[in-house]
Design a protein around this motif. Structure first.
Motif, PDB file in Angstrom:
ATOM      1  N   ARG A  35       0.838  -1.201   0.000  1.00  0.00           N
ATOM      2  CA  ARG A  35       0.000   0.000   0.000  1.00  0.00           C
ATOM      3  C   ARG A  35       0.874   1.252   0.000  1.00  0.00           C
ATOM      4  NH1 ARG A  35      -3.615   1.775  -2.442  1.00  0.00           N
ATOM      5  NH2 ARG A  35      -4.282  -0.372  -2.390  1.00  0.00           N
ATOM      6  N   TYR A  37       3.881   1.518  -1.247  1.00  0.00           N
ATOM      7  CA  TYR A  37       4.472   1.614  -2.577  1.00  0.00           C
ATOM      8  C   TYR A  37       3.455   2.145  -3.593  1.00  0.00           C
ATOM      9  CZ  TYR A  37       6.643   0.320  -6.974  1.00  0.00           C
ATOM     10  OH  TYR A  37       7.160   0.361  -8.239  1.00  0.00           O
ATOM     11  N   ILE A  38       2.256   1.600  -3.578  1.00  0.00           N
ATOM     12  CA  ILE A  38       1.216   2.030  -4.527  1.00  0.00           C
ATOM     13  C   ILE A  38       0.873   3.505  -4.318  1.00  0.00           C
ATOM     14  CG2 ILE A  38      -1.229   1.756  -5.118  1.00  0.00           C
ATOM     15  CD1 ILE A  38      -0.805  -1.281  -4.625  1.00  0.00           C
ATOM     16  N   ASP A  39       0.729   3.922  -3.066  1.00  0.00           N
ATOM     17  CA  ASP A  39       0.430   5.331  -2.779  1.00  0.00           C
ATOM     18  C   ASP A  39       1.550   6.253  -3.258  1.00  0.00           C
ATOM     19  OD1 ASP A  39      -1.971   4.561  -1.680  1.00  0.00           O
ATOM     20  OD2 ASP A  39      -1.285   4.719   0.402  1.00  0.00           O
ATOM     21  N   SER A  40       2.791   5.800  -3.133  1.00  0.00           N
ATOM     22  CA  SER A  40       3.931   6.583  -3.594  1.00  0.00           C
ATOM     23  C   SER A  40       3.912   6.734  -5.119  1.00  0.00           C
ATOM     24  CB  SER A  40       5.231   5.922  -3.155  1.00  0.00           C
ATOM     25  OG  SER A  40       6.329   6.535  -3.763  1.00  0.00           O
ATOM     26  N   VAL A  41       3.620   5.654  -5.816  1.00  0.00           N
ATOM     27  CA  VAL A  41       3.562   5.709  -7.286  1.00  0.00           C
ATOM     28  C   VAL A  41       2.433   6.620  -7.735  1.00  0.00           C
ATOM     29  CG1 VAL A  41       3.102   4.336  -9.361  1.00  0.00           C
ATOM     30  CG2 VAL A  41       4.670   3.476  -7.623  1.00  0.00           C
ATOM     31  N   LYS A  42       1.277   6.513  -7.085  1.00  0.00           N
ATOM     32  CA  LYS A  42       0.148   7.377  -7.429  1.00  0.00           C
ATOM     33  C   LYS A  42       0.479   8.854  -7.204  1.00  0.00           C
ATOM     34  CE  LYS A  42      -3.785   4.316  -6.601  1.00  0.00           C
ATOM     35  NZ  LYS A  42      -4.975   4.090  -5.745  1.00  0.00           N
ATOM     36  N   ALA A  43       1.107   9.158  -6.081  1.00  0.00           N
ATOM     37  CA  ALA A  43       1.472  10.547  -5.777  1.00  0.00           C
ATOM     38  C   ALA A  43       2.459  11.090  -6.799  1.00  0.00           C
ATOM     39  CB  ALA A  43       2.055  10.641  -4.370  1.00  0.00           C
ATOM     40  N   SER A  44       3.393  10.252  -7.213  1.00  0.00           N
ATOM     41  CA  SER A  44       4.363  10.671  -8.222  1.00  0.00           C
ATOM     42  C   SER A  44       3.673  10.969  -9.550  1.00  0.00           C
ATOM     43  CB  SER A  44       5.412   9.582  -8.410  1.00  0.00           C
ATOM     44  OG  SER A  44       6.280   9.908  -9.461  1.00  0.00           O
ATOM     45  N   LEU A  45       2.742  10.116  -9.936  1.00  0.00           N
ATOM     46  CA  LEU A  45       2.014  10.318 -11.184  1.00  0.00           C
ATOM     47  C   LEU A  45       1.165  11.584 -11.129  1.00  0.00           C
ATOM     48  CD1 LEU A  45       1.219   9.345 -13.996  1.00  0.00           C
ATOM     49  CD2 LEU A  45      -0.526   7.920 -12.917  1.00  0.00           C
ATOM     50  N   VAL A  46       0.491  11.800 -10.016  1.00  0.00           N
ATOM     51  CA  VAL A  46      -0.321  13.013  -9.868  1.00  0.00           C
ATOM     52  C   VAL A  46       0.565  14.252  -9.961  1.00  0.00           C
ATOM     53  CG1 VAL A  46      -1.705  14.342  -8.214  1.00  0.00           C
ATOM     54  CG2 VAL A  46      -2.198  11.928  -8.589  1.00  0.00           C
TER      55      VAL A  46
END
Length: 68
Positions: A35, A37-46
């Motif tokens: 979770r 890791y996924i939140d970090s990737v999402k934040a980077s994409l945003v």
């Protein structure tokens, strides 16, 4: 815990899961780390999308807006 450590621990748990299985605590830890890791990737994409502009052929820039 930085992202390199998170990824290394996820990989270690994945290897252990394939070879001998995980305890309930390790499964909970793996889910928590995934979770993070996924939140970090999402934040980077945003962050990348928030700084994205569309350049028209005439050279004008238009900020990319969220889809409604």
């Amino acid at each position: 815990m930085n992202m390199d450590e998170v990824i290394a621990r996820i990989n270690a748990l994945a290897k252990k899961a394939k070879s001998e299985g995980l305890t309930d605590e390790e499964i909970a830890e793996r889910d928590k780390l995934r979770r993070i890791y996924i939140d970090s990737v999402k934040a980077s994409l945003v962050g990348q999308l928030d700084n994205t502009y569309i350049v028209s052929p005439d050279g004008t820039k238009k900020k990319l807006t969220p889809k409604q």
